[in-house]
Scaffold this active site. Structure first.
Site, mmCIF file in Angstrom:
data_model
loop_
_atom_site.group_PDB
_atom_site.id
_atom_site.type_symbol
_atom_site.label_atom_id
_atom_site.label_comp_id
_atom_site.label_asym_id
_atom_site.label_seq_id
_atom_site.Cartn_x
_atom_site.Cartn_y
_atom_site.Cartn_z
ATOM 1 N N VAL A 220 1.319 -3.937 3.596
ATOM 2 C CA VAL A 220 1.350 -5.280 4.192
ATOM 3 C C VAL A 220 2.653 -6.034 3.901
ATOM 4 O O VAL A 220 2.875 -7.118 4.444
ATOM 5 C CB VAL A 220 0.136 -6.167 3.787
ATOM 6 C CG1 VAL A 220 -1.146 -5.665 4.404
ATOM 7 C CG2 VAL A 220 0.020 -6.315 2.281
ATOM 8 N N SER B 168 0.798 -1.238 0.000
ATOM 9 C CA SER B 168 0.000 0.000 0.000
ATOM 10 C C SER B 168 0.827 1.283 0.000
ATOM 11 O O SER B 168 0.257 2.361 -0.184
ATOM 12 C CB SER B 168 -0.944 0.006 1.196
ATOM 13 O OG SER B 168 -1.993 -0.886 0.951
ATOM 14 N N LYS C 3 0.485 3.569 -2.840
ATOM 15 C CA LYS C 3 -0.646 4.509 -2.950
ATOM 16 C C LYS C 3 -0.175 5.961 -2.833
ATOM 17 O O LYS C 3 -0.821 6.865 -3.376
ATOM 18 C CB LYS C 3 -1.699 4.179 -1.882
ATOM 19 C CG LYS C 3 -2.374 2.806 -2.116
ATOM 20 C CD LYS C 3 -3.257 2.366 -0.962
ATOM 21 C CE LYS C 3 -4.132 1.187 -1.317
ATOM 22 N NZ LYS C 3 -3.898 -0.042 -0.607
ATOM 23 N N TYR D 97 -5.018 3.288 7.772
ATOM 24 C CA TYR D 97 -6.393 2.732 7.750
ATOM 25 C C TYR D 97 -7.082 2.964 9.094
ATOM 26 O O TYR D 97 -6.998 4.037 9.638
ATOM 27 C CB TYR D 97 -6.374 1.243 7.366
ATOM 28 C CG TYR D 97 -5.480 0.991 6.198
ATOM 29 C CD1 TYR D 97 -5.837 1.453 4.948
ATOM 30 C CD2 TYR D 97 -4.265 0.358 6.350
ATOM 31 C CE1 TYR D 97 -5.010 1.255 3.859
ATOM 32 C CE2 TYR D 97 -3.434 0.157 5.265
ATOM 33 C CZ TYR D 97 -3.814 0.604 4.032
ATOM 34 O OH TYR D 97 -2.994 0.426 2.973
ATOM 35 N N TYR E 187 -2.393 -1.600 -10.741
ATOM 36 C CA TYR E 187 -2.421 -1.430 -9.284
ATOM 37 C C TYR E 187 -1.644 -2.559 -8.593
ATOM 38 O O TYR E 187 -0.776 -2.315 -7.743
ATOM 39 C CB TYR E 187 -3.875 -1.385 -8.785
ATOM 40 C CG TYR E 187 -3.980 -1.541 -7.281
ATOM 41 C CD1 TYR E 187 -3.547 -0.520 -6.430
ATOM 42 C CD2 TYR E 187 -4.465 -2.718 -6.708
ATOM 43 C CE1 TYR E 187 -3.606 -0.669 -5.048
ATOM 44 C CE2 TYR E 187 -4.524 -2.872 -5.334
ATOM 45 C CZ TYR E 187 -4.092 -1.852 -4.515
ATOM 46 O OH TYR E 187 -4.130 -2.007 -3.150
HETATM 47 O O1 DON Z 1 -4.440 -4.561 -2.487
HETATM 48 C C1 DON Z 1 -3.943 -5.181 -1.567
HETATM 49 O O2 DON Z 1 -4.625 -5.865 -0.807
HETATM 50 C C2 DON Z 1 -2.445 -5.096 -1.321
HETATM 51 N N1 DON Z 1 -1.729 -5.134 -2.542
HETATM 52 C C3 DON Z 1 -2.071 -3.870 -0.544
HETATM 53 C C4 DON Z 1 -2.712 -3.845 0.801
HETATM 54 C C5 DON Z 1 -1.899 -3.198 1.839
HETATM 55 O O3 DON Z 1 -0.693 -3.086 1.765
HETATM 56 C C6 DON Z 1 -2.596 -2.761 3.053
HETATM 57 N N2 DON Z 1 -1.673 -2.141 3.972
HETATM 58 N N3 DON Z 1 -1.331 -2.153 5.039
#
Ligand code: DON
Length: 308
Positions: free
Chosen positions: A258, A64, A67, A240, A188
């Site tokens: 993540v 994430s 982003k 979040y 994405y």
């Molecule tokens: O879209 C997703 O679920 C992952 N590629 C990114 C999610 C993420 O990193 C949430 N962060 N803490």
């Protein structure tokens, strides 16, 4: 940065015991293989002086944290008015892949730092740049030409991206996807799989700390307006449904992924890249949060700090 090496070393040691309280991301099979005990932190000041401790040359995927890059590129290429026609500016107070909060504050995703908002931003970007151009810009902002996409992580996530597909279809129904749905999801997911180390994140964060000006070259690399918007959203939405407690405990604009990274910005002072693959229940690195909380308290970095 006198005395920083010692503080960084201690920040790692005091964070180690909390790792057992979290776990690595397992909803993306390839990420479940990562060593949960990794921990590292790098601090880069505005002149490029760099201090590191722990596993700061270990590569992990942006997830994430992409982003923030995507938001900045969209702001620079399409302008803030266009971006905020498509996404909001409000914290969602919900998990990162939440579907129910998609149109909570208006008929668009709450903000660009949750999955729904980032998918909209990616969609806009697919109409403006190729993925290779996106990657090239990430390399420039992290000052590391060796940065690449981890194709195994991309393939693993893409094969298990039912939730992001659901979000994309709902966004298409709401007429917020301006590009092709499949191309958007590939763009994405591939940008989430860009592989970096803590030092790369700290170099990018130091550019944000300098308001988009690269002090070592004297060049402006990001507009001041894009930096201000990105940092404001990082502070309010970057972790979040953990953003409020992070703001109280650490008090620094930051963005988690993540993959275990947290990129954090101490305005006018330093950029930080912290890494620990064990995550809390919100998907935020438990070790990197503990490192940042320790450093923020010791160095008075909390933006509302009054020195005690
Ligand atoms: O879209 C997703 O679920 C992952 N590629 C990114 C999610 C993420 O990193 C949430 N962060 N803490």
């Amino acid at each position: 940065m006198d005395g920083y090496q010692d503080l960084l070393d201690r920040s790692i040691e005091q964070a180690r015991p909390v790792l057992a309280r979290g776990k690595v991301a397992d909803y993306i099979p390839e990420l479940s293989k990562v060593d949960p005990d990794l921990l590292g932190v790098t601090v880069v000041d505005l002149n490029g002086e760099t201090i590191s401790s722990g596993d700061t040359n270990v590569y992990f995927t942006l997830q994430s944290i992409e982003k923030v890059f995507a938001l900045i590129f969209a702001l620079e290429l399409a302008g803030a008015d266009r971006v905020f026609e498509l996404v909001g500016m409000e914290p969602s107070g919900a998990p990162f892949s939440e579907l129910s909060t998609l149109g909570e504050f208006s008929a668009k995703p709450s903000n660009p730092l949750i999955n729904a908002g980032a998918i909209v931003v990616s969609s806009l970007l697919t109409t403006l740049i190729s993925f290779d151009e996106f990657l090239a810009q990430v390399r420039v902002l992290c000052k590391n030409p060796a940065i690449n996409c981890n194709e195994a992580v991309f393939a693993s996530e893409y094969a298990h991206s039912e939730r992001n597909h659901s979000l994309a279809w709902e966004l298409k129904r709401l007429k917020l996807l301006v590009g092709d749905l499949d191309e958007t999801l590939r763009f994405y997911t591939r940008s989430c799989a860009i592989s970096v180390c803590a030092e790369d994140l700290a170099r990018f964060a130091s550019l944000l700390a300098g308001g988009g000006l690269d002090f070592s070259s004297g060049q402006r690399v990001i507009s001041g307006n894009a930096v201000r918007i990105a940092e404001a959203l990082m502070f309010t939405c970057g972790l979040y449904d953990g953003s409020g407690s992070f703001a109280v405990r650490v008090g620094i604009p930051a963005k988690s992924g993540v993959g275990g990274g947290i990129m954090a910005v101490v305005n006018h002072r330093v950029g930080i890249g912290a890494f620990g693959s064990s995550l809390d229940r919100n998907g935020n690195s438990i070790g990197a949060t503990a490192i940042l909380e320790y450093l923020s308290n010791k160095l008075g970095w909390h933006i509302f700090s009054h020195g005690n």
